[in-house]
Design an enzyme around this catalytic site. Structure first.
Site, PDB file in Angstrom:
ATOM      1  CG  HIS A 400       4.730  42.265  90.355  1.00 36.61           C
ATOM      2  ND1 HIS A 400       4.607  41.462  89.277  1.00 36.61           N
ATOM      3  CD2 HIS A 400       3.725  41.804  90.916  1.00 36.61           C
ATOM      4  CE1 HIS A 400       3.832  40.605  89.241  1.00 36.61           C
ATOM      5  NE2 HIS A 400       2.938  40.953  90.595  1.00 36.61           N
ATOM      6  CG  ASP A 404       3.969  39.700  83.741  1.00 40.17           C
ATOM      7  OD1 ASP A 404       3.856  40.792  84.500  1.00 40.17           O
ATOM      8  OD2 ASP A 404       3.528  39.404  82.599  1.00 40.17           O
TER       9      ASP A 404
END
Length: 428
Positions: A400, A404
């Site tokens: 992450h 995204d």
């Protein structure tokens, strides 16, 4: 006769020590030159160590799980001639890892180490037992004796047999009951012998490396997992057609993995940041032009990730061949070090055991892993009609810090579209 001290050689990676993973010999064995005597493990691979001489094993240095110093003594042999013992009297001792308790159940390791088994209280059986029988060994008894024991609620595992080869007779059942064992009550709930005690198993070798790798990935990478269902009915029809068409030829039988591999290659064209390594210490993302596809494979020694190099340059048959080749090499223990490293993105599949969904762990320093689940028929709604389709969930995880949630969804949806319209896999 002379004594020859064989030192652990440099395994070629500039390391000062290596973990002793397994012994292939024991004291007293006669060993030929070039025979494998031990397996040692570095951070990258397991290496077979072969004997430089012929002789009889007189001493083993170290136990599985222990760190051994390169150029420290590994095995001592009795050999013809003078040997090299005079020059080796002052050899340094192996460098041990942090002290760990001796495993209480690995008898083979205790025998190899030449040590007496550690004392431990024997677990008390649920019923009287003076039988030293392996828990996995089926007691010898006739069908009549087995039926009677079942009716009496007696576990034959705990009965001493007086017949040939320890065969249990009717008289042995009588003696067992007379000795104080009480048959289980009939007509009520079934009763079973209680299990007690525990077994300690040291985590060593490849299993320890896997544990360390998984812990590092989870500790260093904030995972985001995205799951989508894919209608693979058309893909399965295409796959079945190609397999039927190529039956009897030298082309490989196709499963779903080569098609998923191709979908990943095509989807990565628009998102090169997903085909990458992230060095979080240096703060550098290395994006790769080539797609070196890791194939997570379960082997007898644990999880390995052999690599299909340049997946972007392969057709479906070449991809299928290479997946089978590198996976087979990993499972047989014959994969070269370069075949087990360098992947840029990984597929992890449990095949028919794939379940409905899972949360795959990223193969650090990669930033994404794709996990197909099993294909199964489901009732779905298509154009307002209830129909049965072949469906497969795709469970994928992303780093992450780099990917995204929106980009992860775009990537998976691109794969979904390609697999649902398989002709587009080779268009453009």
């Amino acid at each position: 006769m002379g004594r020859f001290v064989f030192k652990l050689p440099d395994v070629g990676e500039g390391t000062a020590e290596a973990e002793l993973a397994a012994w292939h010999v024991k004291v007293g064995d006669v060993v030929a030159e070039d025979q494998v005597v031990a397996d040692v493990m570095t951070d990258k691979a397991t290496v077979e160590i072969t004997s430089p001489v012929s002789g009889t094993v007189s001493k083993l240095h170290g136990e599985p799980g222990q760190m051994m110093a390169v150029r420290g003594p590994l095995v001592e042999f009795e050999v013809e001639g003078d040997g090299n013992a005079a020059a080796e009297e002052s050899s340094p001792a192996p460098v041990p890892a942090a002290p760990a308790p001796e495993p209480k159940s690995l008898a083979a390791q205790i025998e190899v180490a030449g040590a007496a088994p550690p004392s431990a209280p024997a677990p008390a059986p649920a019923r009287r037992s003076d039988v030293a029988r392996d828990p996995n060994q089926k007691p010898l008894a006739s069908p009549a004796v087995r039926n009677r024991a079942r009716e009496l609620g007696i576990e034959l595992q705990f009965v001493t047999g007086s017949g040939p080869a320890g065969r249990i007779e009717h008289a042995d059942l009588d003696a067992y009951i007379a000795g104080g064992a009480r048959p289980a009550a009939r007509g009520g709930a079934a009763t079973y012998a209680r299990a007690e005690g525990s077994t300690e198993v040291r985590i060593i070798g490849l299993r320890r490396k896997i544990a360390e790798k998984m812990a590092e990935s989870v500790r260093r990478i904030p995972h985001i997992t995205y799951v989508e269902e894919i209608d693979v009915t058309a893909l399965e029809e295409l796959r079945a057609h190609l397999n039927a068409q190529n039956k009897g030829t030298d082309r490989p039988k196709l499963n779903v993995l080569p098609f998923i591999a191709r979908a990943i290659v095509v989807a990565l064209r628009d998102q090169p940041q997903i085909n990458a390594w992230y060095d979080d210490e240096a703060g550098i993302l290395t994006q790769h032009a080539a797609v070196h596809l890791g194939i997570a494979a379960q082997t007898p020694n644990g999880l390995m990730v052999p690599v299909v190099r340049h997946a972007e340059a392969r057709d479906v048959y070449d991809t299928a061949d290479e997946i089978a080749r590198v996976s087979g090499a990993a499972k047989s223990g014959k994969a070269a070090k370069e075949e087990l490293s360098g992947s840029t993105i990984t597929i992890t599949s449990l095949g028919t055991l794939g379940g409905v969904v899972h949360t795959p762990i990223i193969n650090h320093p990669e930033v994404a892993i794709v996990g197909p689940n099993k294909i199964q028929e489901r009732v779905v709604v298509r154009d307002g009609q209830i129909v049965v389709r072949k469906m497969m969930n795709l469970s994928s995880s992303f780093d992450h810090r780099i990917v995204d949630g929106h980009d992860a969804a775009v990537f998976v949806q691109r794969i979904k579209g390609l697999l649902e319209q398989p002709a587009t896999l080779w268009m453009g």
